[in-house]
Design a protein around this motif. Structure first.
Motif, PDB file in Angstrom:
ATOM      1  N   PRO A  15       9.352  -0.869  -1.092  1.00 30.48           N
ATOM      2  CA  PRO A  15       8.229  -1.785  -1.305  1.00 30.48           C
ATOM      3  C   PRO A  15       8.193  -2.885  -0.245  1.00 30.48           C
ATOM      4  CG  PRO A  15       9.358  -1.366  -3.369  1.00 30.48           C
ATOM      5  CD  PRO A  15      10.185  -0.744  -2.284  1.00 30.48           C
ATOM      6  N   GLY A  16       7.027  -3.073   0.369  1.00 29.78           N
ATOM      7  CA  GLY A  16       6.854  -4.122   1.355  1.00 29.78           C
ATOM      8  C   GLY A  16       7.495  -3.859   2.706  1.00 29.78           C
ATOM      9  N   GLN A  17       8.078  -2.689   2.891  1.00 27.74           N
ATOM     10  CA  GLN A  17       8.745  -2.351   4.153  1.00 27.74           C
ATOM     11  C   GLN A  17       7.717  -2.214   5.271  1.00 27.74           C
ATOM     12  OE1 GLN A  17      10.854   1.361   3.904  1.00 27.74           O
ATOM     13  NE2 GLN A  17      11.291   1.433   6.075  1.00 27.74           N
ATOM     14  N   LEU A  18       8.044  -2.742   6.454  1.00 31.56           N
ATOM     15  CA  LEU A  18       7.201  -2.528   7.626  1.00 31.56           C
ATOM     16  C   LEU A  18       7.684  -1.275   8.337  1.00 31.56           C
ATOM     17  CD1 LEU A  18       6.773  -6.107   9.102  1.00 31.56           C
ATOM     18  CD2 LEU A  18       5.124  -4.764   7.807  1.00 31.56           C
ATOM     19  N   VAL A  19       6.757  -0.396   8.668  1.00 26.26           N
ATOM     20  CA  VAL A  19       7.088   0.830   9.385  1.00 26.26           C
ATOM     21  C   VAL A  19       6.386   0.811  10.735  1.00 26.26           C
ATOM     22  CG1 VAL A  19       7.557   2.218   7.345  1.00 26.26           C
ATOM     23  CG2 VAL A  19       5.238   2.099   8.205  1.00 26.26           C
ATOM     24  N   ARG A  20       7.049   1.315  11.750  1.00 31.53           N
ATOM     25  CA  ARG A  20       6.504   1.339  13.108  1.00 31.53           C
ATOM     26  C   ARG A  20       5.594   2.551  13.250  1.00 31.53           C
ATOM     27  NH1 ARG A  20       6.128  -2.687  16.165  1.00 31.53           N
ATOM     28  NH2 ARG A  20       8.237  -3.249  15.646  1.00 31.53           N
ATOM     29  N   THR A  29       4.203  -0.521   3.855  1.00 29.08           N
ATOM     30  CA  THR A  29       4.121   0.596   2.914  1.00 29.08           C
ATOM     31  C   THR A  29       3.199   0.206   1.767  1.00 29.08           C
ATOM     32  OG1 THR A  29       6.073  -0.214   1.740  1.00 29.08           O
ATOM     33  CG2 THR A  29       6.428   1.485   3.430  1.00 29.08           C
ATOM     34  N   ARG A  30       2.679   1.208   1.074  1.00 32.20           N
ATOM     35  CA  ARG A  30       1.790   0.979  -0.060  1.00 32.20           C
ATOM     36  C   ARG A  30       2.265   1.820  -1.241  1.00 32.20           C
ATOM     37  NH1 ARG A  30      -0.655   5.619  -0.761  1.00 32.20           N
ATOM     38  NH2 ARG A  30      -1.162   6.909   1.034  1.00 32.20           N
ATOM     39  N   PRO A  31       1.938   1.395  -2.467  1.00 33.96           N
ATOM     40  CA  PRO A  31       2.291   2.218  -3.621  1.00 33.96           C
ATOM     41  C   PRO A  31       1.483   3.513  -3.618  1.00 33.96           C
ATOM     42  CG  PRO A  31       0.974   0.319  -4.295  1.00 33.96           C
ATOM     43  CD  PRO A  31       1.252   0.169  -2.842  1.00 33.96           C
ATOM     44  N   VAL A  32       2.035   4.551  -4.207  1.00 33.08           N
ATOM     45  CA  VAL A  32       1.381   5.861  -4.250  1.00 33.08           C
ATOM     46  C   VAL A  32       0.342   5.926  -5.364  1.00 33.08           C
ATOM     47  CG1 VAL A  32       1.764   8.334  -4.603  1.00 33.08           C
ATOM     48  CG2 VAL A  32       3.367   7.012  -3.224  1.00 33.08           C
ATOM     49  N   ARG A  33       0.627   5.299  -6.501  1.00 40.59           N
ATOM     50  CA  ARG A  33      -0.267   5.375  -7.659  1.00 40.59           C
ATOM     51  C   ARG A  33      -0.431   4.001  -8.307  1.00 40.59           C
ATOM     52  NH1 ARG A  33      -1.524  10.426  -9.243  1.00 40.59           N
ATOM     53  NH2 ARG A  33      -0.307  12.104  -8.338  1.00 40.59           N
ATOM     54  N   CYS A  34      -1.566   3.817  -8.979  1.00 37.51           N
ATOM     55  CA  CYS A  34      -1.791   2.600  -9.752  1.00 37.51           C
ATOM     56  C   CYS A  34      -1.058   2.729 -11.090  1.00 37.51           C
ATOM     57  CB  CYS A  34      -3.295   2.378  -9.965  1.00 37.51           C
ATOM     58  SG  CYS A  34      -4.036   3.349 -11.286  1.00 37.51           S
ATOM     59  N   PRO A  35      -1.009   1.671 -11.901  1.00 37.60           N
ATOM     60  CA  PRO A  35      -0.315   1.771 -13.196  1.00 37.60           C
ATOM     61  C   PRO A  35      -0.900   2.833 -14.132  1.00 37.60           C
ATOM     62  CG  PRO A  35      -0.733  -0.529 -12.641  1.00 37.60           C
ATOM     63  CD  PRO A  35      -1.468   0.310 -11.630  1.00 37.60           C
ATOM     64  N   ASN A  36      -2.157   3.232 -13.907  1.00 40.40           N
ATOM     65  CA  ASN A  36      -2.789   4.248 -14.752  1.00 40.40           C
ATOM     66  C   ASN A  36      -2.743   5.647 -14.149  1.00 40.40           C
ATOM     67  OD1 ASN A  36      -3.577   2.444 -16.869  1.00 40.40           O
ATOM     68  ND2 ASN A  36      -5.069   1.618 -15.443  1.00 40.40           N
ATOM     69  N   GLY A  37      -2.013   5.806 -13.037  1.00 38.73           N
ATOM     70  CA  GLY A  37      -1.797   7.130 -12.455  1.00 38.73           C
ATOM     71  C   GLY A  37      -2.765   7.563 -11.375  1.00 38.73           C
TER      72      GLY A  37
END
Length: 91
Positions: A15-20, A29-37
């Motif tokens: 979470p929050g990692q910076l990728v080159r 980085t971003r989450p893959v899914r919202c709390p409702n899937g």
């Protein structure tokens, strides 16, 4: 359930990692899914920065799902997190 995060290239990250990126720029980085899937892919969510009053924590990146308004907070909220207007962010 633990939230999974991916970079723009689809590789898993923290979470929050910076990728080159291949062109030398950095992306978060971003989450893959919202709390409702719902899948959070390009164009399906709105990222926002939410200040936090917890000492040592600048704030939270939020990802709001366009399909259901579900929100993922990075880092996750805890009982000490409050907005500048005195409200808990989930209200």
């Amino acid at each position: 359930m633990r939230q999974h995060y991916v970079g723009p290239d689809g590789r898993r990250g923290e979470p929050g990692q910076l990728v080159r990126l291949s062109d030398g720029r950095a992306a978060e980085t971003r989450p893959v899914r919202c709390p409702n899937g719902h899948v959070l892919a390009h164009g399906t969510f709105t990222p926002v920065w939410l200040p936090c009053r917890v000492e040592g924590r600048n704030g939270h990146r939020t990802h709001r799902c366009h399909a259901c308004d579900g929100v993922v907070y990075t880092p996750p909220l805890d009982e000490h997190c409050w907005r500048d207007d005195g409200q808990h962010p989930q209200t």
